[in-house]
Structures are given as structure tokens and as C-alpha cells.
Design an enzyme around this catalytic site. Structure first.
Site, PDB file in Angstrom:
ATOM      1  N   ASN A 157       0.836  -1.196   0.000  1.00 53.91           N
ATOM      2  CA  ASN A 157       0.000   0.000   0.000  1.00 53.91           C
ATOM      3  C   ASN A 157       0.875   1.251   0.000  1.00 53.91           C
ATOM      4  OD1 ASN A 157       0.561  -0.835   2.777  1.00 53.91           O
ATOM      5  ND2 ASN A 157      -0.911   0.695   3.468  1.00 53.91           N
TER       6      ASN A 157
ATOM      7  N   GLU B 252       0.217   5.229   0.720  1.00 52.64           N
ATOM      8  CA  GLU B 252      -0.726   6.268   1.146  1.00 52.64           C
ATOM      9  C   GLU B 252      -0.358   7.617   0.545  1.00 52.64           C
ATOM     10  OE1 GLU B 252      -2.017   4.330   5.418  1.00 52.64           O
ATOM     11  OE2 GLU B 252      -0.739   6.089   5.436  1.00 52.64           O
TER      12      GLU B 252
ATOM     13  N   CYS C 293      -3.821   0.521  -2.944  1.00 53.96           N
ATOM     14  CA  CYS C 293      -3.790  -0.702  -2.147  1.00 53.96           C
ATOM     15  C   CYS C 293      -2.681  -1.630  -2.617  1.00 53.96           C
ATOM     16  CB  CYS C 293      -5.128  -1.424  -2.248  1.00 53.96           C
ATOM     17  SG  CYS C 293      -6.520  -0.492  -1.582  1.00 53.96           S
TER      18      CYS C 293
ATOM     19  N   GLU D 255      -2.870  -4.843  -3.182  1.00 52.79           N
ATOM     20  CA  GLU D 255      -3.340  -5.749  -4.233  1.00 52.79           C
ATOM     21  C   GLU D 255      -3.269  -5.079  -5.603  1.00 52.79           C
ATOM     22  OE1 GLU D 255      -5.883  -6.552  -0.514  1.00 52.79           O
ATOM     23  OE2 GLU D 255      -4.924  -4.843  -1.470  1.00 52.79           O
TER      24      GLU D 255
ATOM     25  N   CYS E 109     -10.211  -4.860   0.162  1.00 48.25           N
ATOM     26  CA  CYS E 109     -11.358  -3.957   0.089  1.00 48.25           C
ATOM     27  C   CYS E 109     -12.214  -4.340  -1.125  1.00 48.25           C
ATOM     28  CB  CYS E 109     -10.898  -2.500  -0.014  1.00 48.25           C
ATOM     29  SG  CYS E 109     -10.149  -2.059  -1.596  1.00 48.25           S
TER      30      CYS E 109
ATOM     31  N   CYS F  71     -10.526  -3.786  -4.540  1.00 47.76           N
ATOM     32  CA  CYS F  71      -9.484  -4.770  -4.839  1.00 47.76           C
ATOM     33  C   CYS F  71     -10.075  -6.141  -5.133  1.00 47.76           C
ATOM     34  CB  CYS F  71      -8.477  -4.839  -3.701  1.00 47.76           C
ATOM     35  SG  CYS F  71      -7.363  -3.410  -3.718  1.00 47.76           S
TER      36      CYS F  71
END
Length: 141
Positions: free
Chosen positions: A50, A52, A61, A63, A94, A97
Site C-alpha cells: 500500500n 498512502e 492498495c 493488491e 477492500c 481490490c
């Protein structure tokens, strides 16, 4: 052919890749580092973490990063997924993803969800995303 051992080794290398890339996550706001690794149809492993951003919705993310690495390498089919985080329960992708993973994997594609403490949950894409949106929804009758 010792397929059970070979399969265990294959899964272990995927777990190692996800675990290693998790350490490289850029998570200064949440301090919640996530690593993911996917195995392409060729057998190659692609990983992502990830990333940010101060504008929170602009982060990416783990993934998505792993999938992007796979596609950048020229592959468009994944056969296994591992996701790991330092959380009390195995981390689940999520919704976005889940849809991204479904784009490149099939309903039976195994997904292994891990904690850094070693807790593991094994599932598949159909269980994570029942009723996935697919190209079938876009076909005209």
C-alpha cells in the site's frame, strides 16, 4: 510427483514475497502496512504494497500494486493471491481490490489472508466477491 510439497513451497514463496514487500509500504498516516503477492499464470510472482497519500482517497492498495506489476510484466491472468497485514484478524481485500482481483483471476482462484503473527484464512475469489461484475454483464442480448 511430490505435488503436495511442491504446492507448499509455491505457496511459501508467495507468502515470503507478500511479507517482504509489506515492509516497504508507505503508510505514514495510518501506520497500517499491507503486502500482497499474486502468482501469474506463468508462475512468476508479483508483489505490491500500500502507498498512502496525504489526500487519503489517492492512496493505492497493495493488491492493486501487485496486479499492476503483473500487467506491466505482460501477464493478465493470476492463479493465486496472498495478502498480509499486522492486524488482529487476517486482512481481507477492500471491495475495489476484490473486483480488481476478479478481473484477472477466476472464481476458484485461491486467496490466502494472513496476519504477521501467522494467523491464516484460505478462501477464493468467488467467496470474497459473490456476484462479481464481469464481461457477461456487458454483453448485449
Amino acid at each position: 510427483m511430490g505435488s503436495k510439497s511442491a504446492q507448499g513451497d509455491r505457496c511459501m514463496s508467495l507468502k515470503k514475497a507478500a511479507t517482504a514487500v509489506r515492509e516497504k509500504a508507505y503508510a505514514p498516516y495510518s501506520n497500517f502496512k499491507v503486502g500482497a503477492a499474486v502468482r501469474g499464470a506463468s508462475g512468476a510472482i508479483y508483489s505490491g504494497c500500500n502507498v498512502e497519500n496525504v489526500a487519503y482517497p489517492e492512496g493505492t492498495c497493495a493488491e492493486a500494486g501487485a496486479i499492476a506489476a503483473m500487467v506491466a510484466a505482460g501477464e493478465t491472468k493470476l492463479t493465486e493471491v496472498v495478502v498480509i497485514a499486522d492486524s488482529p484478524l487476517p486482512i481481507s481485500p477492500c471491495g475495489g481490490c476484490r473486483q480488481k482481483l476478479a478481473e484477472f483471476g477466476g472464481p476458484d482462484t485461491p486467496v490466502i489472508l494472513l496476519t504477521v503473527q501467522g494467523q491464516e484464512q484460505v478462501t477464493n475469489l468467488a467467496e470474497l466477491l459473490p456476484g462479481a461484475f464481469s464481461t457477461e454483464h456487458m454483453e448485449k442480448s
